[in-house]
Design a protein around this motif. Sequence first.
Motif, PDB file in Angstrom:
ATOM      1  N   THR A  14       0.841  -1.194   0.000  1.00 36.57           N
ATOM      2  CA  THR A  14       0.000   0.000   0.000  1.00 36.57           C
ATOM      3  C   THR A  14       0.876   1.244   0.000  1.00 36.57           C
ATOM      4  O   THR A  14       1.881   1.330   0.683  1.00 36.57           O
ATOM      5  CB  THR A  14      -0.924   0.029   1.234  1.00 36.57           C
ATOM      6  N   HIS A  18      -2.971   4.785  -2.780  1.00 36.19           N
ATOM      7  CA  HIS A  18      -4.036   3.803  -2.568  1.00 36.19           C
ATOM      8  C   HIS A  18      -5.014   4.283  -1.502  1.00 36.19           C
ATOM      9  O   HIS A  18      -6.226   4.155  -1.656  1.00 36.19           O
ATOM     10  CB  HIS A  18      -3.464   2.435  -2.163  1.00 36.19           C
ATOM     11  N   TRP A  19      -4.502   4.848  -0.413  1.00 37.78           N
ATOM     12  CA  TRP A  19      -5.356   5.361   0.658  1.00 37.78           C
ATOM     13  C   TRP A  19      -6.182   6.543   0.161  1.00 37.78           C
ATOM     14  O   TRP A  19      -7.352   6.672   0.494  1.00 37.78           O
ATOM     15  CB  TRP A  19      -4.529   5.765   1.878  1.00 37.78           C
ATOM     16  N   LEU A  20      -5.571   7.396  -0.649  1.00 38.41           N
ATOM     17  CA  LEU A  20      -6.284   8.540  -1.204  1.00 38.41           C
ATOM     18  C   LEU A  20      -7.419   8.086  -2.136  1.00 38.41           C
ATOM     19  O   LEU A  20      -8.530   8.616  -2.081  1.00 38.41           O
ATOM     20  CB  LEU A  20      -5.306   9.451  -1.959  1.00 38.41           C
ATOM     21  N   THR A  22      -9.031   5.188  -2.011  1.00 38.09           N
ATOM     22  CA  THR A  22     -10.059   4.563  -1.187  1.00 38.09           C
ATOM     23  C   THR A  22     -10.916   5.619  -0.480  1.00 38.09           C
ATOM     24  O   THR A  22     -12.144   5.522  -0.460  1.00 38.09           O
ATOM     25  CB  THR A  22      -9.414   3.621  -0.148  1.00 38.09           C
ATOM     26  N   ALA A  23     -10.286   6.648   0.068  1.00 38.47           N
ATOM     27  CA  ALA A  23     -11.003   7.713   0.756  1.00 38.47           C
ATOM     28  C   ALA A  23     -11.901   8.468  -0.219  1.00 38.47           C
ATOM     29  O   ALA A  23     -13.042   8.817   0.110  1.00 38.47           O
ATOM     30  CB  ALA A  23     -10.025   8.660   1.436  1.00 38.47           C
ATOM     31  N   THR A  24     -11.424   8.721  -1.440  1.00 39.57           N
ATOM     32  CA  THR A  24     -12.217   9.425  -2.443  1.00 39.57           C
ATOM     33  C   THR A  24     -13.440   8.599  -2.836  1.00 39.57           C
ATOM     34  O   THR A  24     -14.552   9.124  -2.960  1.00 39.57           O
ATOM     35  CB  THR A  24     -11.350   9.736  -3.681  1.00 39.57           C
ATOM     36  N   LEU A  26     -14.959   6.276  -1.045  1.00 42.18           N
ATOM     37  CA  LEU A  26     -15.861   6.223   0.097  1.00 42.18           C
ATOM     38  C   LEU A  26     -16.641   7.533   0.235  1.00 42.18           C
ATOM     39  O   LEU A  26     -17.849   7.518   0.485  1.00 42.18           O
ATOM     40  CB  LEU A  26     -15.082   5.930   1.379  1.00 42.18           C
ATOM     41  N   ALA A  27     -15.984   8.667   0.044  1.00 39.40           N
ATOM     42  CA  ALA A  27     -16.657   9.967   0.108  1.00 39.40           C
ATOM     43  C   ALA A  27     -17.717  10.073  -0.986  1.00 39.40           C
ATOM     44  O   ALA A  27     -18.802  10.627  -0.772  1.00 39.40           O
ATOM     45  CB  ALA A  27     -15.647  11.100  -0.017  1.00 39.40           C
TER      46      ALA A  27
END
Length: 195
Positions: A14, A18-20, A22-24, A26-27
């Motif tokens: 990761t 990848h975290w960015l 996933t957060a996008t 989900l938002a």
Amino acid sequence: MQQSAVPELAHTHTRPIHWLATATALAGVVALSSLVQPGSATAAQPTAAGSTAPAPAAATPPGTAGVTFPLSCGTGTEKTVVATKATGDLDGDGRPETAAVVHCDSAMGTPPDGVYVLTRAADGHTPRVVATLVAPKERLTVTDLAIHAGTVTATLLGYSSDAVPSCCPDVKTPAAWHWNGKAFLRTTPAGVHSV
């Protein structure tokens, strides 16, 4: 240790990107779900045409205030006392009835109880007595009055003979009454038990 024949895959490590991502994502899901809402909830039932009809108003059970119970309290100075009551639909018409345990107000002794069923009169407002489940002449004390699933239940405390003093009932009997469409039928769920 033996090495895997498959080379390491790039997506197994990761990284901040990848975290960015996933957060996008989900938002986006949260934002979309706030825009799409179900219709308002109602207590109405659908009608045959698929529209909704208003739910019937909850009927108020008949009260005991002002009711003349078929109970003779003697000299006229004694009044009737409603010791306890329970409410529920006893005849399946969707309107509740009231079962009341009533006795004469007495400064001394243990006056016998009567159990009466009340419903509303044709005007829809005035409560009236429609059945006597226990008559005071039976010399019983009534406890544990309840209504469950269209059945009145109670515990009857009585006497094995006339020699037993009124203060000290020595027979305990569970009883139940159910409306059969014409009258209340009494059953005894369990046998008679001595106190």
